[in-house]
Design an enzyme around this catalytic site. Sequence first.
Site, short mmCIF file in Angstrom:
data_model
loop_
_atom_site.label_atom_id
_atom_site.label_comp_id
_atom_site.label_asym_id
_atom_site.label_seq_id
_atom_site.Cartn_x
_atom_site.Cartn_y
_atom_site.Cartn_z
N LEU A 178 0.84 -1.19 0.00
CA LEU A 178 0.00 0.00 0.00
C LEU A 178 0.88 1.25 0.00
O LEU A 178 1.68 1.46 0.92
CB LEU A 178 -0.91 0.01 1.23
CG LEU A 178 -1.87 -1.17 1.36
CD1 LEU A 178 -2.68 -1.08 2.64
CD2 LEU A 178 -2.81 -1.24 0.15
N GLY B 49 4.02 0.51 4.79
CA GLY B 49 5.39 0.96 5.02
C GLY B 49 5.54 1.63 6.37
O GLY B 49 4.88 2.64 6.64
N ASP C 16 8.64 9.97 8.13
CA ASP C 16 9.73 10.77 7.56
C ASP C 16 9.32 12.20 7.26
O ASP C 16 10.13 12.99 6.74
CB ASP C 16 10.21 10.13 6.26
CG ASP C 16 9.11 10.06 5.20
OD1 ASP C 16 7.93 10.16 5.57
OD2 ASP C 16 9.43 9.92 4.01
N ASN D 77 7.51 13.35 4.90
CA ASN D 77 7.57 13.54 3.45
C ASN D 77 8.98 13.82 2.93
O ASN D 77 9.14 14.35 1.83
CB ASN D 77 6.63 14.68 3.01
CG ASN D 77 5.18 14.38 3.32
OD1 ASN D 77 4.78 13.23 3.36
ND2 ASN D 77 4.41 15.43 3.57
N CYS E 25 8.41 4.03 -0.67
CA CYS E 25 7.68 2.75 -0.55
C CYS E 25 7.29 2.22 -1.93
O CYS E 25 7.39 1.01 -2.19
CB CYS E 25 6.43 2.94 0.32
SG CYS E 25 6.79 3.29 2.06
N LEU F 124 -5.06 3.33 -1.36
CA LEU F 124 -6.44 3.32 -0.90
C LEU F 124 -7.29 4.25 -1.77
O LEU F 124 -6.80 5.30 -2.20
CB LEU F 124 -6.51 3.77 0.56
CG LEU F 124 -5.81 2.86 1.59
CD1 LEU F 124 -5.91 3.49 2.97
CD2 LEU F 124 -6.41 1.47 1.60
N LEU G 32 -1.15 9.10 5.05
CA LEU G 32 -1.68 8.88 6.40
C LEU G 32 -0.66 8.15 7.26
O LEU G 32 0.25 7.50 6.75
CB LEU G 32 -2.97 8.05 6.32
CG LEU G 32 -4.10 8.63 5.47
CD1 LEU G 32 -5.24 7.63 5.35
CD2 LEU G 32 -4.61 9.94 6.06
#
Length: 359
Positions: free
Chosen positions: A239, A259, A263, A265, A271, A285, A299
Site C-alpha cells: 500500500l 510501510g 519521515d 515527506n 515505498c 487506498l 496517512l
Amino acid sequence: MASVTDLVRSVEEENQRQESNRKATLNTENEGIHSVPDNQGVNERRRPYDNKECSVDQDNLLDDGLKNNDECSEEIEEKAVKDMDPEQAYAEGKISKKQLKRLRRDEAWRKKKEFLKTKRKEQRRLEAQKRREKGEPNKKRLRLEFEKRLESSDVTVAMDLSFDDLMMENDIKKLMKQIERCYAVNKRAPVPVQMHLCSLGGRCRQRMETAIAGWQGWKVGMDRELYTEIFDKDKIVYLTSDSPNTLSTLEPGKVYIIGGLVDHNSHKGLCYQKACEAGVSHAQLPIGQFVKIQSRNVLAVNHVFEIMLAYLELRDWQEAFLRVIPQRKGVEAITADQAEDLITETEAEQPSEQSGTVH
C-alpha cells in the site's frame, strides 16, 4: 706409687664409662619420644622470627576488627540518619544541604509514585465496576473472544520496518507508538486481521523491548526477515499513495503491506520504489473516490490500519474514511454527483496520457 696411680686411672675410666652410659640412655629415650611423626608440629622448634610473625598477625587482626567496628558504626549511624526526618537531621548537622535536597526529591518521588499507584488501582476498580454494570465481559473473556475472532480472519496486514536507518530517534518512538495503537485497535475490532511485523530489528526492536509493556504476549507475527521472505509474492499488495493502482476491496488470502516510515515527506515515493524493486503488486487506498482531503493523501501507519479494519466491518470505503481520518485534515465526503464528475475527468485524461506514452 704404681699402685696408687693405677687406682686413680681406674677410677677415671669408670667415671668415663658411666658418663657414656648416661648419654646413651638419654639418646634412647629421645628417640622413643619422637618416633611418631610430628605432623602437627607440636614438638617443632620455633624459629626466632616466628614470634614476630605472630605479633604481626595479631596486629592485622586488631586493625581489621577496628575497621569492621568503624564500618558497623557508620552503617548504624547512616541508618539512624535515614530513619530520621531530613529536616531534623539537617538541623542537627548530621547531613549536608546537598543531601537534604536529595532526600527531599526522593521523598517527593516516593509520594508521587504511591499516589499514581493508588490512582491506577482506583481507576481499574471503577472500570471493572462499569463493565459489570453494563454487563460487559472482563479482560480475560475479552482476550479469549479476540483469539476466537482472530482464528477466522483471512486477511493479513504486515508492517514493513526496514526503514530503521532513515528515521530519527523521535520518529522511531512515534512509529512504535503507532504500532502499539494498531494492536490495541485490532484486539477490539469486530473483524480483526492477522497482524505481522517484518524486518523487526535495530532501534525498532530495541524500542519495543524497552518501552512497550507486555509485547511478548501480543498475538502478532514478529520476524527479522523481509516481507518477501515470509509471504508469497503473488499474495503481496504494497500500500502506497504513489501507486497508480487503486484498491477496490480487501481480498481474503492477500497480504497487505504498510510501510513503517515516519519521515515527514522527506522520502517521498520510497515505498513505491521498494515495491517495484521487489516485484510485488502495489496499490493505494481509494481515498480520492470517496472523500476530499485538503492535505496530501499520506496517512500515518495506524490510520491506514484502522481504515482497513473499519472497511472489513462496514464494507463501505466512504464510511471507513470518515470514521478514521482526523478532522484536522479537512476531510469531506464526496457526493454521488461529484463522484460522477470525477470519473468523467479521469476518463478524459486517460487518452492523452496513453497517446503521450506511445510517443
